[in-house]
Design a protein around this motif. Structure first.
Motif, PDB file in Angstrom:
ATOM      1  N   ALA A  51      13.153  14.537  13.737  1.00  0.00           N
ATOM      2  CA  ALA A  51      13.588  15.915  13.475  1.00  0.00           C
ATOM      3  C   ALA A  51      12.719  16.510  12.370  1.00  0.00           C
ATOM      4  CB  ALA A  51      15.054  15.919  13.064  1.00  0.00           C
ATOM      5  N   PRO A  52      12.721  17.841  12.212  1.00  0.00           N
ATOM      6  CA  PRO A  52      11.870  18.458  11.189  1.00  0.00           C
ATOM      7  C   PRO A  52      12.008  17.846   9.800  1.00  0.00           C
ATOM      8  CG  PRO A  52      12.702  20.139  12.654  1.00  0.00           C
ATOM      9  CD  PRO A  52      13.357  18.856  13.087  1.00  0.00           C
ATOM     10  N   GLY A  53      13.185  17.364   9.438  1.00  0.00           N
ATOM     11  CA  GLY A  53      13.336  16.730   8.129  1.00  0.00           C
ATOM     12  C   GLY A  53      13.023  15.254   8.124  1.00  0.00           C
ATOM     13  N   GLY A  54      12.749  14.701   9.289  1.00  0.00           N
ATOM     14  CA  GLY A  54      12.450  13.276   9.390  1.00  0.00           C
ATOM     15  C   GLY A  54      13.709  12.433   9.513  1.00  0.00           C
ATOM     16  N   GLN A  61       3.817   5.476  15.633  1.00  0.00           N
ATOM     17  CA  GLN A  61       3.284   6.812  15.391  1.00  0.00           C
ATOM     18  C   GLN A  61       4.453   7.760  15.115  1.00  0.00           C
ATOM     19  OE1 GLN A  61       1.109   6.831  19.258  1.00  0.00           O
ATOM     20  NE2 GLN A  61      -0.645   7.453  18.019  1.00  0.00           N
ATOM     21  N   SER A  62       4.176   8.849  14.421  1.00  0.00           N
ATOM     22  CA  SER A  62       5.230   9.822  14.104  1.00  0.00           C
ATOM     23  C   SER A  62       4.820  11.217  14.553  1.00  0.00           C
ATOM     24  CB  SER A  62       5.511   9.836  12.600  1.00  0.00           C
ATOM     25  OG  SER A  62       6.408  10.899  12.264  1.00  0.00           O
ATOM     26  N   ILE A  63       5.760  11.881  15.232  1.00  0.00           N
ATOM     27  CA  ILE A  63       5.582  13.274  15.612  1.00  0.00           C
ATOM     28  C   ILE A  63       6.898  14.008  15.391  1.00  0.00           C
ATOM     29  CG2 ILE A  63       6.021  12.671  18.038  1.00  0.00           C
ATOM     30  CD1 ILE A  63       4.360  15.108  18.850  1.00  0.00           C
ATOM     31  N   VAL A  90       2.749  -4.949   4.796  1.00  0.00           N
ATOM     32  CA  VAL A  90       2.352  -3.695   5.438  1.00  0.00           C
ATOM     33  C   VAL A  90       2.092  -2.659   4.346  1.00  0.00           C
ATOM     34  CG1 VAL A  90       3.650  -4.163   7.549  1.00  0.00           C
ATOM     35  CG2 VAL A  90       4.742  -2.900   5.692  1.00  0.00           C
ATOM     36  N   HIS A  91       1.579  -1.518   4.761  1.00  0.00           N
ATOM     37  CA  HIS A  91       1.233  -0.476   3.791  1.00  0.00           C
ATOM     38  C   HIS A  91       1.786   0.873   4.225  1.00  0.00           C
ATOM     39  CE1 HIS A  91      -1.785  -3.614   3.062  1.00  0.00           C
ATOM     40  NE2 HIS A  91      -1.959  -3.087   1.868  1.00  0.00           N
ATOM     41  N   ASP A  92       2.174   1.658   3.253  1.00  0.00           N
ATOM     42  CA  ASP A  92       2.336   3.087   3.463  1.00  0.00           C
ATOM     43  C   ASP A  92       1.491   3.793   2.402  1.00  0.00           C
ATOM     44  OD1 ASP A  92       3.774   2.983   1.089  1.00  0.00           O
ATOM     45  OD2 ASP A  92       5.725   3.357   2.020  1.00  0.00           O
ATOM     46  N   ALA A  93       1.617   5.090   2.290  1.00  0.00           N
ATOM     47  CA  ALA A  93       0.760   5.823   1.359  1.00  0.00           C
ATOM     48  C   ALA A  93       1.054   5.485  -0.099  1.00  0.00           C
ATOM     49  CB  ALA A  93       0.909   7.325   1.592  1.00  0.00           C
ATOM     50  N   SER A  94       2.159   4.765  -0.367  1.00  0.00           N
ATOM     51  CA  SER A  94       2.481   4.369  -1.736  1.00  0.00           C
ATOM     52  C   SER A  94       2.035   2.947  -2.051  1.00  0.00           C
ATOM     53  CB  SER A  94       3.994   4.497  -1.979  1.00  0.00           C
ATOM     54  OG  SER A  94       4.397   5.843  -1.882  1.00  0.00           O
ATOM     55  N   GLY A  95       1.469   2.244  -1.066  1.00  0.00           N
ATOM     56  CA  GLY A  95       0.964   0.904  -1.339  1.00  0.00           C
ATOM     57  C   GLY A  95       1.570  -0.163  -0.455  1.00  0.00           C
ATOM     58  N   PRO A  96       1.310  -1.439  -0.774  1.00  0.00           N
ATOM     59  CA  PRO A  96       1.768  -2.555   0.054  1.00  0.00           C
ATOM     60  C   PRO A  96       3.201  -2.975  -0.247  1.00  0.00           C
ATOM     61  CG  PRO A  96       0.431  -3.382  -1.740  1.00  0.00           C
ATOM     62  CD  PRO A  96       0.437  -1.882  -1.874  1.00  0.00           C
ATOM     63  N   PHE A  97       3.852  -3.558   0.746  1.00  0.00           N
ATOM     64  CA  PHE A  97       5.152  -4.199   0.559  1.00  0.00           C
ATOM     65  C   PHE A  97       5.369  -5.173   1.710  1.00  0.00           C
ATOM     66  CE2 PHE A  97       5.780  -0.313   2.908  1.00  0.00           C
ATOM     67  CZ  PHE A  97       6.753  -0.582   3.862  1.00  0.00           C
ATOM     68  N   MET A  98       6.337  -6.067   1.531  1.00  0.00           N
ATOM     69  CA  MET A  98       6.569  -7.115   2.526  1.00  0.00           C
ATOM     70  C   MET A  98       7.747  -6.752   3.418  1.00  0.00           C
ATOM     71  SD  MET A  98       6.091 -10.468   0.087  1.00  0.00           S
ATOM     72  CE  MET A  98       6.563 -11.647   1.359  1.00  0.00           C
ATOM     73  N   VAL A  99       7.634  -7.108   4.702  1.00  0.00           N
ATOM     74  CA  VAL A  99       8.735  -6.946   5.652  1.00  0.00           C
ATOM     75  C   VAL A  99       8.850  -8.241   6.455  1.00  0.00           C
ATOM     76  CG1 VAL A  99       8.307  -4.461   5.837  1.00  0.00           C
ATOM     77  CG2 VAL A  99       7.311  -6.002   7.524  1.00  0.00           C
ATOM     78  N   LEU A 159       5.372  11.329   7.867  1.00  0.00           N
ATOM     79  CA  LEU A 159       6.094  12.199   8.782  1.00  0.00           C
ATOM     80  C   LEU A 159       5.125  13.134   9.505  1.00  0.00           C
ATOM     81  CD1 LEU A 159       8.843  13.215   9.845  1.00  0.00           C
ATOM     82  CD2 LEU A 159       8.893  14.812   7.914  1.00  0.00           C
ATOM     83  N   ASP A 160       5.172  13.114  10.836  1.00  0.00           N
ATOM     84  CA  ASP A 160       4.379  14.001  11.697  1.00  0.00           C
ATOM     85  C   ASP A 160       2.876  13.704  11.646  1.00  0.00           C
ATOM     86  OD1 ASP A 160       4.537  15.981  13.668  1.00  0.00           O
ATOM     87  OD2 ASP A 160       4.011  17.570  12.274  1.00  0.00           O
ATOM     88  N   GLU A 161       2.522  12.520  11.188  1.00  0.00           N
ATOM     89  CA  GLU A 161       1.112  12.184  11.012  1.00  0.00           C
ATOM     90  C   GLU A 161       0.323  12.238  12.322  1.00  0.00           C
ATOM     91  OE1 GLU A 161      -1.570   8.288   9.705  1.00  0.00           O
ATOM     92  OE2 GLU A 161       0.447   8.527   8.884  1.00  0.00           O
TER      93      GLU A 161
END
Length: 381
Positions: free
Chosen positions: A31-34, A59-61, A322-331, A352-354
């Motif tokens: 949704a628009p707010g994610g 992927q995100s849309i 794994v990584h997001d734009a804030s850095g690495p973390f474990m899952v 979001l929406d990348e």
């Protein structure tokens, strides 16, 4: 294999993350707010590691399904996908024109999985349902309370078993439907309910409800050690005799009330109390080492942080960075491995929406002008 993911929060995202883990191309429609858990803690620079755990490798849309242009793009994407997973309240997707019957007319090979609290087409279908609600209404919480000797009220809920279990069952059911499609060429609808999923855990309780045993079931609980707790589960006669040897009380093997599995279960509290007299004066690690060496099933109670730092967990590949734009973390990695296939966490966590432009271009063939027209029409909120 291309998956269109209309899910949010936990059960649906867990299912589609497992699909991504085995190599499917998963397009998450937000949704628009994610997805609401994009803002749930733990947060790092405003990004949720909780969200990332459930949605890495996708992927995100963003599509506004309250606007006709957004629904139309969603429909066009659905016609180009192998699998759809959604966890809206029953009836919502039909109202949007994105229900299975309508989409299957144009995409008969579609495997369409709906995850809900109570399933479709029954009197409870419309009820709002989250894991705590399902835990309570299924009988699970009261069954759990009955196994706690001093409990006077049902347990609090913060680990959402019904969600994870339903997501795992949905993952398996989708594979079965894809196998059937490979044989017949036809897709089908899969209906997974959190209530049915949690009920599947209550095997003994289901039979005891019909044929009451007349006494509480014996449980495996914590025994105090000098610096923590340990659980010991001598389930067989061989385990029991090995335990007695470590305790230094082999004579218990011939003592009335403790000779057989049935006798021990009937005197379980006293039996475990005698074991605790031995464990309480020893460190948990020492107890665990001694019993493990003797082949007695046991484990000291560890924190999850200890498990994540355990070299054995690292060597076994139980976690992945794994990584997001804030850095690495474990899952956690998926709880299964293959000899000739890869099953592990893939890629990174999408913003979001990348992937909007990529998805619309590659799947629908839209150019910049068409994307701009869709934006002007409110397709993306």
């Amino acid at each position: 294999m291309r998956v269109l993911d209309f899910t949010a929060v936990m059960a649906g995202p867990y299912c589609t993350r497992l699909l991504a883990d085995i190599g499917a191309s998963v397009i998450k429609v937000e949704a628009p707010g994610g997805d609401s858990i994009r803002v749930r803690p733990p947060l790092r620079d405003g990004r949720s590691a909780y969200y990332g755990h459930l949605n890495c490798g996708k992927q995100s849309i963003v599509l506004d399904l309250k606007a006709a242009p957004g629904v139309e793009i969603a429909r066009e994407l659905a016609l180009r996908c192998d699998v759809i997973v959604e966890n809206f309240r029953p009836g919502v997707m039909d109202k949007l024109g994105l229900g299975y019957s309508r989409l299957a007319e144009q995409n008969p090979r579609l495997v369409y999985c709906s995850i809900s609290g109570f399933g479709h087409g029954n009197a409870d279908s419309g009820k709002a349902a989250y894991a705590p609600i399902v835990h309570a209404t299924s009988g699970f919480d009261l069954a759990f309370m009955n196994h706690q000797p001093a409990a006077e009220r049902p347990p609090n809920t913060a680990i959402f078993i019904a969600d994870v279990l339903a997501g795992a069952y949905a993952f398996g059911a989708i594979q079965t439907a894809l196998l059937e499609r490979a044989r017949t060429g036809q897709g089908q609808k899969v209906d997974v309910a959190l209530l049915d999923s949690i009920l599947s855990l209550l095997m003994y309780e289901c039979q005891d409800a019909q044929f009451p045993v007349g006494r509480p079931r014996h449980t495996y609980g914590p025994l105090r050690a000098s610096d923590g707790f340990i659980v010991i589960a001598p389930t067989s006669q061989k385990n029991y005799l090995a335990l007695l040897a470590v305790l230094g009380h082999p004579a218990w093997g011939s003592t009335e009330g403790y000779r057989t599995v049935a006798e021990r279960e009937a005197n379980w509290a006293a039996f475990m109390g005698r074991i605790e007299d031995w464990t309480r004066v020893r460190p948990a690690a020492e107890v665990e080492a001694a019993l493990t060496a003797a082949g007695v099933p046991c484990a000291r109670y560890r924190t999850l942080r200890e498990v994540m730092d355990d070299p054995g967990s690292v060597a076994a590949g139980r976690f992945e960075t794994v990584h997001d734009a804030s850095g690495p973390f474990m899952v956690t990695n998926p709880p299964f491995k293959f000899s000739t296939m890869e099953a592990h966490v893939r890629g990174r966590v999408a913003e979001l929406d990348e992937h909007r432009d990529t998805v619309l271009r590659d799947l629908l063939g839209l150019d910049r002008e068409q994307v701009a027209a869709a934006r002007a029409g409110g397709a993306f909120g």
